[in-house]
Scaffold this motif. Structure first.
Motif, PDB file in Angstrom:
ATOM      1  N   LEU A  30      -9.558  -1.599  -6.225  1.00  0.00           N
ATOM      2  CA  LEU A  30      -9.883  -2.198  -7.514  1.00  0.00           C
ATOM      3  C   LEU A  30      -9.997  -3.709  -7.361  1.00  0.00           C
ATOM      4  N   GLY A  31     -10.478  -4.365  -8.419  1.00  0.00           N
ATOM      5  CA  GLY A  31     -10.548  -5.824  -8.386  1.00  0.00           C
ATOM      6  C   GLY A  31      -9.205  -6.478  -8.670  1.00  0.00           C
ATOM      7  N   TRP A  32      -8.315  -5.739  -9.366  1.00  0.00           N
ATOM      8  CA  TRP A  32      -7.017  -6.311  -9.721  1.00  0.00           C
ATOM      9  C   TRP A  32      -6.052  -5.161  -9.961  1.00  0.00           C
ATOM     10  N   LYS A  33      -4.991  -5.415 -10.696  1.00  0.00           N
ATOM     11  CA  LYS A  33      -4.050  -4.354 -11.031  1.00  0.00           C
ATOM     12  C   LYS A  33      -4.723  -3.364 -11.979  1.00  0.00           C
ATOM     13  N   THR A  34      -4.036  -2.272 -12.304  1.00  0.00           N
ATOM     14  CA  THR A  34      -4.620  -1.260 -13.184  1.00  0.00           C
ATOM     15  C   THR A  34      -4.961  -1.851 -14.546  1.00  0.00           C
ATOM     16  N   GLN A  35      -6.236  -1.729 -14.927  1.00  0.00           N
ATOM     17  CA  GLN A  35      -6.688  -2.250 -16.216  1.00  0.00           C
ATOM     18  C   GLN A  35      -7.606  -1.241 -16.891  1.00  0.00           C
ATOM     19  N   GLY A  36      -7.652  -1.314 -18.206  1.00  0.00           N
ATOM     20  CA  GLY A  36      -8.507  -0.398 -18.951  1.00  0.00           C
ATOM     21  C   GLY A  36      -9.974  -0.535 -18.599  1.00  0.00           C
ATOM     22  N   SER A  37     -10.387  -1.728 -18.222  1.00  0.00           N
ATOM     23  CA  SER A  37     -11.796  -1.952 -17.877  1.00  0.00           C
ATOM     24  C   SER A  37     -12.219  -1.214 -16.608  1.00  0.00           C
ATOM     25  N   ASP A  38     -11.250  -0.666 -15.863  1.00  0.00           N
ATOM     26  CA  ASP A  38     -11.550   0.131 -14.666  1.00  0.00           C
ATOM     27  C   ASP A  38     -11.580   1.624 -14.967  1.00  0.00           C
ATOM     28  N   ALA A  39     -11.582   1.998 -16.241  1.00  0.00           N
ATOM     29  CA  ALA A  39     -11.384   3.388 -16.642  1.00  0.00           C
ATOM     30  C   ALA A  39     -12.373   4.364 -16.005  1.00  0.00           C
ATOM     31  N   ALA A  40     -13.602   3.947 -15.771  1.00  0.00           N
ATOM     32  CA  ALA A  40     -14.598   4.872 -15.220  1.00  0.00           C
ATOM     33  C   ALA A  40     -14.173   5.447 -13.866  1.00  0.00           C
ATOM     34  N   PHE A  41     -13.481   4.640 -13.062  1.00  0.00           N
ATOM     35  CA  PHE A  41     -13.033   5.119 -11.743  1.00  0.00           C
ATOM     36  C   PHE A  41     -11.938   6.169 -11.895  1.00  0.00           C
ATOM     37  N   PHE A  42     -10.988   5.894 -12.791  1.00  0.00           N
ATOM     38  CA  PHE A  42      -9.882   6.830 -13.012  1.00  0.00           C
ATOM     39  C   PHE A  42     -10.393   8.115 -13.666  1.00  0.00           C
ATOM     40  N   TYR A  43     -11.337   7.972 -14.575  1.00  0.00           N
ATOM     41  CA  TYR A  43     -11.915   9.129 -15.261  1.00  0.00           C
ATOM     42  C   TYR A  43     -12.656  10.020 -14.266  1.00  0.00           C
ATOM     43  N   ASN A 252     -10.761   6.898 -25.865  1.00  0.00           N
ATOM     44  CA  ASN A 252      -9.444   7.535 -25.911  1.00  0.00           C
ATOM     45  C   ASN A 252      -9.257   8.462 -24.708  1.00  0.00           C
ATOM     46  N   ALA A 253     -10.286   9.243 -24.402  1.00  0.00           N
ATOM     47  CA  ALA A 253     -10.229  10.100 -23.211  1.00  0.00           C
ATOM     48  C   ALA A 253     -10.140   9.234 -21.957  1.00  0.00           C
ATOM     49  N   ALA A 254     -10.849   8.118 -21.972  1.00  0.00           N
ATOM     50  CA  ALA A 254     -10.817   7.199 -20.836  1.00  0.00           C
ATOM     51  C   ALA A 254      -9.412   6.676 -20.604  1.00  0.00           C
ATOM     52  N   VAL A 259      -3.853   6.182 -17.958  1.00  0.00           N
ATOM     53  CA  VAL A 259      -2.416   6.454 -17.998  1.00  0.00           C
ATOM     54  C   VAL A 259      -2.026   7.470 -16.918  1.00  0.00           C
ATOM     55  N   ASN A 260      -2.896   8.441 -16.657  1.00  0.00           N
ATOM     56  CA  ASN A 260      -2.620   9.401 -15.579  1.00  0.00           C
ATOM     57  C   ASN A 260      -2.517   8.710 -14.229  1.00  0.00           C
ATOM     58  N   PHE A 261      -3.271   7.623 -14.080  1.00  0.00           N
ATOM     59  CA  PHE A 261      -3.221   6.865 -12.831  1.00  0.00           C
ATOM     60  C   PHE A 261      -2.008   5.952 -12.785  1.00  0.00           C
ATOM     61  N   ASP A 262      -1.704   5.321 -13.932  1.00  0.00           N
ATOM     62  CA  ASP A 262      -0.600   4.357 -13.988  1.00  0.00           C
ATOM     63  C   ASP A 262       0.016   4.412 -15.387  1.00  0.00           C
ATOM     64  N   ASN A 263       1.159   5.075 -15.503  1.00  0.00           N
ATOM     65  CA  ASN A 263       1.760   5.272 -16.826  1.00  0.00           C
ATOM     66  C   ASN A 263       2.525   4.054 -17.337  1.00  0.00           C
ATOM     67  N   LEU A 264       2.444   2.940 -16.609  1.00  0.00           N
ATOM     68  CA  LEU A 264       3.121   1.724 -17.048  1.00  0.00           C
ATOM     69  C   LEU A 264       2.199   0.765 -17.806  1.00  0.00           C
ATOM     70  N   VAL A 265       0.929   1.126 -17.943  1.00  0.00           N
ATOM     71  CA  VAL A 265      -0.002   0.212 -18.612  1.00  0.00           C
ATOM     72  C   VAL A 265       0.307   0.110 -20.098  1.00  0.00           C
ATOM     73  N   ASP A 266      -0.025  -1.046 -20.677  1.00  0.00           N
ATOM     74  CA  ASP A 266       0.087  -1.269 -22.120  1.00  0.00           C
ATOM     75  C   ASP A 266      -1.184  -0.684 -22.745  1.00  0.00           C
ATOM     76  N   VAL A 267      -1.080   0.517 -23.286  1.00  0.00           N
ATOM     77  CA  VAL A 267      -2.270   1.253 -23.721  1.00  0.00           C
ATOM     78  C   VAL A 267      -3.082   0.517 -24.786  1.00  0.00           C
TER      79      VAL A 267
END
Length: 341
Positions: A30-43, A252-254, A259-267
């Motif tokens: 990734l470019g940085w830590k887990t972020q919502g803007s990376d959702a397509a990769f996790f999805y 929301n699905a994203a 969260v499945n990848f990193d459950n510590l994110v601030d949703v």
């Protein structure tokens, strides 16, 4: 009968083993830590899109979108999400080693200058006579001289103070600097996390609105993988493209995949960051025209020229050294329709 059943079971194991052996492992940064803007990769990973392409994609957190390039060049990672402008820099000096972008995501650049509305800075001309805080080496800071020249500002009247990236927003809030040279998608949410209202209390000057028509982050792969396993590259791009199309329709699905990848994110914050990425960086008239993932060659050529000048590079890379559309799905498959939800 028992022998026949045993033979069938053994055959099934052998077949599944052969299928597993054929799966290609791709280390993706990734470019940085887990972020919502990376959702397509996790999805894409969560929904089995990579698996469908015969890929085992291992996603690692990053150290900066520029560092994605050097990580891939080290050989420890095969692909990643990072800044095309860092590819340009390395393609100039190490063309045989620099990765190639194969799927453009951030059609608009995140480079921006942010100022408090109480600072008296209401236009870019007002930067004159004020102090800007910048992190040395970042694209926004390095490209500031071109921004100044293109907009006919008096650079000698603009003071730039060097500081660590994590100090920019705190110093801006305190008034120690008048404006900061930032990545908008990072700084906006740093302000949110510092209990600020980045829309009400701050003014944003996007480089893209002032003659700095640069591309930014997307999916890049090593030249080695392109040469040795082009099928895997095409599969990686197809899977991510499917993820992008889906995430644009259902955030929301994203976020469930994030969260499945990193459950510590601030949703709430990361969902907002995901939507911000579509609003500010992904969706544009050009993206609607050519589809997500692609670029316009003439625009990239201009962007390369700006980066070469800004970083004082000796060699001008060609557009083909920086970006390849060889692995893109058909235009009809890259029709992205974004609906905030």
């Amino acid at each position: 009968m028992l022998k026949r059943l045993s033979a069938v079971l053994v055959g099934s194991v052998l077949l599944s083993g052969a299928a597993f052996a054929q799966e290609t492992t791709i280390k993706f940064t990734l470019g940085w830590k887990t972020q919502g803007s990376d959702a397509a990769f996790f999805y894409a990973k969560d929904k089995g899109y990579f698996k469908e392409e015969g890929l085992n994609v291992i996603i690692d957190q990053g150290e900066g979108s520029g560092a994605t390039v050097t990580r891939i060049m080290s050989g420890a990672w095969d692909a990643g999400f990072g800044d095309v402008n860092a590819i340009i820099q390395n393609a100039s000096t190490r063309p045989q080693d620099a990765p190639v972008m194969v799927y453009m995501i951030w059609n608009q650049p995140p480079f921006a200058i942010v100022a408090k509305k109480t600072s008296g800075i209401n236009s870019i001309k007002d930067f004159e006579g004020h102090t800007l805080g910048g992190a040395q080496g970042t694209p926004t800071t390095r490209l500031l001289p071109i921004f100044i020249r293109n907009n006919k500002l008096e650079g000698e009247k603009i003071k730039v103070t060097n500081m660590a990236p994590n100090l920019q927003e705190p110093m801006l809030i305190k008034g120690d600097i008048d404006a900061a040279l930032v990545f908008n998608i990072t700084s906006y949410f740093n302000l949110v996390l510092n209990r600020q209202d980045p829309d009400k209390d701050f003014k944003w000057f996007a480089f893209g609105d002032y003659g700095m028509d640069l591309y930014s982050n997307g999916v890049m792969v090593s030249q080695k993988m392109i040469a040795q396993n082009p099928k895997a590259v095409a599969g990686l791009v197809r899977a991510i493209n499917k993820g992008m199309i889906a995430v644009a329709k259902d955030q929301n699905a994203a976020m469930a995949s994030v969260v499945n990848f990193d459950n510590l994110v601030d949703v709430p914050v990361e969902k907002r960051r995901l939507q911000y990425s579509f609003d500010k960086l992904i969706v544009s008239p050009e993206m609607k025209e050519i589809g997500v993932g692609d670029i316009k060659d003439e625009r990239m050529t201009r962007a390369i020229g700006m980066v070469v000048e800004g970083y004082d590079l000796k060699r001008v890379p060609s557009t083909k050294e920086v970006f390849s559309r060889e692995f893109l799905p058909a235009r009809t498959e890259r029709e992205l329709t974004y609906t905030a939800n």
